[in-house]
Design a protein around this motif. Structure first.
Motif, short mmCIF file in Angstrom:
data_model
loop_
_atom_site.label_atom_id
_atom_site.label_comp_id
_atom_site.label_asym_id
_atom_site.label_seq_id
_atom_site.Cartn_x
_atom_site.Cartn_y
_atom_site.Cartn_z
N ALA A 134 0.77 -7.58 7.79
CA ALA A 134 -0.56 -6.96 7.77
C ALA A 134 -0.63 -6.08 6.52
N VAL A 135 -1.70 -6.25 5.76
CA VAL A 135 -1.89 -5.50 4.52
C VAL A 135 -3.22 -4.78 4.62
N SER A 136 -3.23 -3.46 4.39
CA SER A 136 -4.48 -2.70 4.44
C SER A 136 -4.46 -1.60 3.39
N TYR A 137 -5.63 -1.28 2.89
CA TYR A 137 -5.76 -0.26 1.84
C TYR A 137 -6.16 1.07 2.44
N ASP A 138 -5.46 2.14 2.03
CA ASP A 138 -5.76 3.51 2.46
C ASP A 138 -6.43 4.22 1.29
N GLU A 139 -7.73 4.43 1.40
CA GLU A 139 -8.50 5.05 0.30
C GLU A 139 -8.10 6.49 0.04
N LYS A 140 -7.73 7.23 1.10
CA LYS A 140 -7.39 8.64 0.93
C LYS A 140 -6.13 8.82 0.08
N ARG A 141 -5.13 7.98 0.30
CA ARG A 141 -3.87 8.11 -0.43
C ARG A 141 -3.79 7.18 -1.63
N ASP A 142 -4.75 6.28 -1.78
CA ASP A 142 -4.79 5.27 -2.84
C ASP A 142 -3.51 4.43 -2.84
N VAL A 143 -3.15 3.93 -1.66
CA VAL A 143 -2.01 3.02 -1.53
C VAL A 143 -2.42 1.85 -0.63
N THR A 144 -1.77 0.73 -0.86
CA THR A 144 -1.95 -0.42 0.01
C THR A 144 -0.74 -0.47 0.94
N ASN A 145 -0.99 -0.32 2.23
CA ASN A 145 0.08 -0.34 3.23
C ASN A 145 0.42 -1.77 3.60
N VAL A 146 1.71 -2.04 3.72
CA VAL A 146 2.19 -3.37 4.08
C VAL A 146 3.08 -3.21 5.30
N LEU A 147 2.77 -3.95 6.35
CA LEU A 147 3.53 -3.90 7.58
C LEU A 147 4.06 -5.30 7.87
N PHE A 148 5.39 -5.40 8.06
CA PHE A 148 6.04 -6.68 8.35
C PHE A 148 6.66 -6.58 9.72
N GLY A 149 6.32 -7.48 10.62
CA GLY A 149 6.86 -7.45 11.97
C GLY A 149 7.40 -8.79 12.40
N SER A 150 8.35 -8.73 13.33
CA SER A 150 8.90 -9.97 13.89
C SER A 150 9.17 -9.78 15.37
N PRO A 151 8.75 -10.65 16.24
CA PRO A 151 7.95 -11.83 15.95
C PRO A 151 6.49 -11.51 15.63
N ILE A 152 5.96 -10.41 16.17
CA ILE A 152 4.60 -10.01 15.82
C ILE A 152 4.55 -8.48 15.68
N ILE A 153 3.50 -7.99 15.06
CA ILE A 153 3.29 -6.55 14.95
C ILE A 153 2.55 -6.12 16.22
#
Length: 157
Positions: A134-153
């Motif tokens: 899952a990839v999402s952008y955080d406007e407040k911190r100006d970073v793109t968060n990346v979450l990797f999960g197995s088997p699912i998030i």
């Protein structure tokens, strides 16, 4: 004629042996490497303190899920998000099964993948899934968060 048949059988046996060795090596490699390697190869900074909290999350513990979170400075385009997810799946020895593209927002992308190197999986819509990005952008911190999960998030992102 018999000689050609023997050569063909020998060639087929050698090719199947190579495939079998590749599958075994992939299983060994993926099971002995951490998700952080997928992040490292894709220049994503791993956020360990958040990762530990997500792995301790009751929902994840109950279902045997593992999550790792990281961040990339700045905003990624939708194409860059897709490429990042694809590269992470490839690093883990698998590929993308399906993805969900938010048409309402350019700040969000999630993809699901499968690899034979991870034993546990979920079946969703008749497809095996054992990797989730899952990839999402955080406007407040100006970073793109990346979450990797197995088997699912199974946490909020």
């Amino acid at each position: 004629m018999l000689r050609k048949f023997r050569i063909a059988v020998f060639a087929a046996a050698v090719l199947w042996l190579i495939v079998l060795v590749q599958i075994i090596i992939t299983r060994f490699f993926v099971s002995n490497t951490d998700f952080t390697q997928a992040f490292a190869k894709n220049q994503v900074t791993v956020l360990r303190e958040q990762t530990e909290r997500q792995n301790e999350d009751k929902r994840n513990a109950e279902e045997g899920n593992t999550c790792t979170q990281g961040a990339v400075r700045g905003r990624l385009t939708k194409e860059q998000m897709k490429e990042l997810a694809h590269d992470m799946f490839r690093t883990m020895g698998g590929g993308e099964v399906m993805s969900q593209d938010s048409r309402l927002s350019e700040n969000y992308y999630t993809a699901y993948g499968y690899t034979t190197g991870i034993k546990s999986y979920k079946t969703i819509n008749g497809k095996r899934i054992n990797m989730n990005v899952a990839v999402s952008y955080d406007e407040k911190r100006d970073v793109t968060n990346v979450l990797f999960g197995s088997p699912i998030i199974n946490t909020d992102f």
